[in-house]
Design an enzyme around this catalytic site. Structure first.
Site, PDB file in Angstrom:
ATOM      1  N   ARG A  83      -0.286   2.815   1.683  1.00 27.50           N
ATOM      2  CA  ARG A  83      -1.046   4.019   2.014  1.00 27.50           C
ATOM      3  C   ARG A  83      -1.924   3.813   3.246  1.00 27.50           C
ATOM      4  NH1 ARG A  83      -3.088   6.924  -3.450  1.00 27.50           N
ATOM      5  NH2 ARG A  83      -2.194   8.702  -2.375  1.00 27.50           N
ATOM      6  N   LYS A 133     -12.394   9.587 -22.207  1.00 28.35           N
ATOM      7  CA  LYS A 133     -11.257   8.686 -22.308  1.00 28.35           C
ATOM      8  C   LYS A 133     -11.236   8.032 -23.681  1.00 28.35           C
ATOM      9  CE  LYS A 133      -9.596   7.209 -17.826  1.00 28.35           C
ATOM     10  NZ  LYS A 133      -9.229   6.044 -17.008  1.00 28.35           N
ATOM     11  N   GLU A 155      -7.668   3.688   0.229  1.00 31.24           N
ATOM     12  CA  GLU A 155      -7.055   2.516   0.851  1.00 31.24           C
ATOM     13  C   GLU A 155      -7.171   2.542   2.376  1.00 31.24           C
ATOM     14  OE1 GLU A 155      -5.143   3.183  -3.149  1.00 31.24           O
ATOM     15  OE2 GLU A 155      -5.572   4.464  -1.398  1.00 31.24           O
TER      16      GLU A 155
END
Length: 617
Positions: free
Chosen positions: A394, A281, A366
């Site tokens: 979700r 990243k 979730e």
């Protein structure tokens, strides 16, 4: 100032990219990074993930016949190089701004955006659907899902892998492994490789190979020298090949030659393929490489200086929650904090440091987060689930079935309620009041300022059943915050202003706007505080003493808080005109938050106009 990117300027679509010589591609990668640095520094946006995906984006469009071949970018945090290469380079100046391009893939925006994303872990399912559609249609089209290692921890990704491995469809899953999602990754999958290396399987395989090679000493010595390399190249395949995929990798995701050669080979292979690439990243911008969390999403900044962490003069609602959580934990040893991979975004950093044994980051999961909280609550603990409104969607079944049906005392601290500006409709918390108020046993609160937020969170902790406190992104109006905590009377609002003829019943973030409009209208203003149970006494009193009732909420009008008011009045046969102001029945594009509210009629001027219009009628 946008840097000189003469090679990139020639690329207006992937056909032009594929016309380049291979030895030109490294220069193109550098120009894309230079361009993104200058561009994102002006507009803000997702940063580190995009810098890590430059070579992968180039290689995919260089090898595959896009848009006929389908690429699905999981979440979409890494899709800027893809957008730049597919004709939207000049449009990057309007990224995430009103009327400009979205920060995520969006089907309406380009034929190269084959699937809209924004939430995690959907890419494999979507790409599998496309691969099967191609097979049913007799097409040679390829479908590619690009998914990060953080997104790979979610159950939906594994459901899709399990299904895909059992199908003879031309699906390629690319695991973009950068060992970091938004928060540091957690969970068993991230430790899978390390455990495999030290486990019985690897030890047995090593002993067997040594026994065989013992008769060929040069080969044994070569094997020993290559052991570390072999570990990385062979053992990750065990998991994914069990799903029925042909595993290839890991390979360097910044080596264009390796990427292009490997993808070209894979393109000729039938059936489900799995390519593991390792990237970094922030690649190419040292500050982002060193601190990818800080550079996950950025506001405009000076590239030569970097992103500066600025202390806001006013605490955000997220900070108010984080401070409350630490204070509450010191009072109540039963409190535990849970987040689905959003420690920083949800304000749990300090809590995780002060109470590590009571802090649980469950990864991008979730559904599991909510049922895990239910299990804790069933055995006497008081779990607080810190979650964005859009992500709680979700786990709706778990919220109903595992928490509310059993009336378990789980507190939902719902951040990013309402519109969220530049992140757009995929991240907007437009529906939580509607989907929460219809659930039995739920208590639903919406604070009008920072102090009310703190007191509501405390109130929620005192309840014996499920509760939710929903609050917006960013700062409030700078209300003084009382360190002392006091439970609010359940289901009771507060009359903030006494006026005539018009009563504004405001929920949460709309209270301050209502007060501003009320000065012009000489209207009464009620801070309703509770969406469920709603303050019946206050609503009926205002309905009987005013000619017009106006409900205000930063939530979908359909089924929201205003609907609760109308239902109450009908149930009591009260006849009074009611206007419900809130978010319309449409998805609202990204832009400036204040302007977005104004376009929905939720500014002070918009409220005044609508009320005067109604009074004149």
């Amino acid at each position: 100032m946008i840097p000189d990117t003469s090679l990139l300027a020639r690329i207006n679509d992937p056909e032009a990219l594929r016309a380049l010589e291979r030895d030109e591609l490294p220069e193109l990668a550098q120009e894309i990074r230079d361009f993104m640095l200058a561009s994102i520094a002006q507009t803000g946006g997702h940063f580190a993930s995009n810098f890590g995906a430059v070579e992968l984006s180039i290689a995919l469009h260089y090898v595959f016949n896009t848009p006929d071949d389908r690429i699905v970018w999981d979440v979409g945090h890494q899709s800027y190089p893809h957008k730049i290469l597919t004709g939207r380079r000049t449009a990057m100046s309007g990224l995430r701004q009103a009327g400009g391009i979205a920060g995520f893939p969006k089907r309406e925006e380009s034929e190269f955006d084959t699937f809209g994303t924004g939430h995690s872990s959907t890419s494999i399912s979507a790409a599998l659907g496309m691969a099967v559609a191609a097979k049913l249609s007799g097409l040679e089209r390829r479908a590619i899902a690009v998914i990060g290692d953080g997104a790979m921890t979610a159950g939906m990704a594994f459901e899709a892998l399990n299904n895909a491995g059992d199908m003879d469809a031309n699906l390629l899953v690319i695991l973009n492994d950068n060992d970091m999602s938004i928060s540091p990754n957690v969970g068993a999958l991230n430790h899978y490789l390390a455990r495999l290396m030290s486990g019985k399987f690897y030890a047995a395989a090593r002993r067997a190979s040594e026994k065989v090679l013992a008769h060929v000493p040069p080969m044994l010595e070569l094997a020993k020298r290559a052991e570390e390399h072999v570990k990385g190249m062979v053992t990750p395949s065990t998991l994914f090949e069990e799903f029925g995929f042909n595993y290839i990798g890991p390979i360097d995701g910044h080596d264009l030659n390796a990427l292009i050669d490997t993808l070209a080979n894979i393109r000729r292979l039938p059936g489900p393929q799995f390519l593991h690439v390792v990237t970094k990243k922030g690649k190419g911008y040292p500050l982002a490489e060193e601190n990818s969390c800080l550079y996950h999403g950025v506001s405009p900044f000076k590239p030569e200086v970097g992103v500066l962490e600025k202390a806001s003069p006013k605490p955000t609602y997220t900070q108010v929650f984080g401070d409350w959580l630490c204070d509450m934990a010191a009072i109540d040893s039963r409190l535990v904090g849970i987040t689905p991979a959003m420690r920083e975004g949800s304000g749990l950093v300090a809590f995780s440091q002060q109470y590590p044994e009571r802090y649980f980051d469950v990864g991008i999961a979730e559904q599991h987060a909510v049922t895990f909280a239910a299990g804790l609550a069933a055995d006497g603990y008081k779990p607080v689930v810190a979650i964005y409104s859009t992500f709680l969607q979700r786990a709706y079944d778990q919220l109903i079935h595992d928490v509310a049906l059993q009336n378990l005392p789980v507190v939902f601290a719902i951040d990013r309620a309402g519109l969220v500006g530049a992140d757009g409709p995929t991240h907007a918390g437009s529906f939580d009041l509607s989907y929460l108020r219809c659930i039995p046993n739920m208590t639903v609160m919406a604070p009008s300022d920072e102090n009310e937020c703190r007191q509501m969170l405390y109130t929620a902790m005192q309840l014996d059943g499920p509760s939710a406190v929903r609050y917006p992104r960013g700062t409030g109006h700078g209300a003084a915050i009382s360190l002392a905590m006091q439970a609010l009377p359940i289901g009771k609002g507060v009359l903030r202003r006494q006026g005539q003829r018009v009563a504004l019943l405001a929920f949460g973030s709309m209270v301050q706007t209502a007060l501003s409009a009320a000065d012009t209208l000489n209207a009464s203003v009620a801070d309703m505080r509770f969406v469920k149970p709603i303050d019946e006494t206050l609503v009926l009193q205002l309905a009987q003493s005013h000619d017009l009732i106006v409900t205000l909420e930063e939530n979908a009008i359909m089924g929201g808080a205003g609907s609760a008011v109308s239902e109450l009045l009908r149930a009591h046969n009260v006849t009074v005109r009611v206007i419900q102001l809130g978010l319309p029945d449409t998805y609202i594009d990204h832009g400036n938050h204040t302007q977005m509210l104004a376009e929905c009629g939720l500014s002070s001027d918009g409220i005044i106009h609508r009320v005067n219009q109604a009074l004149s009628e």
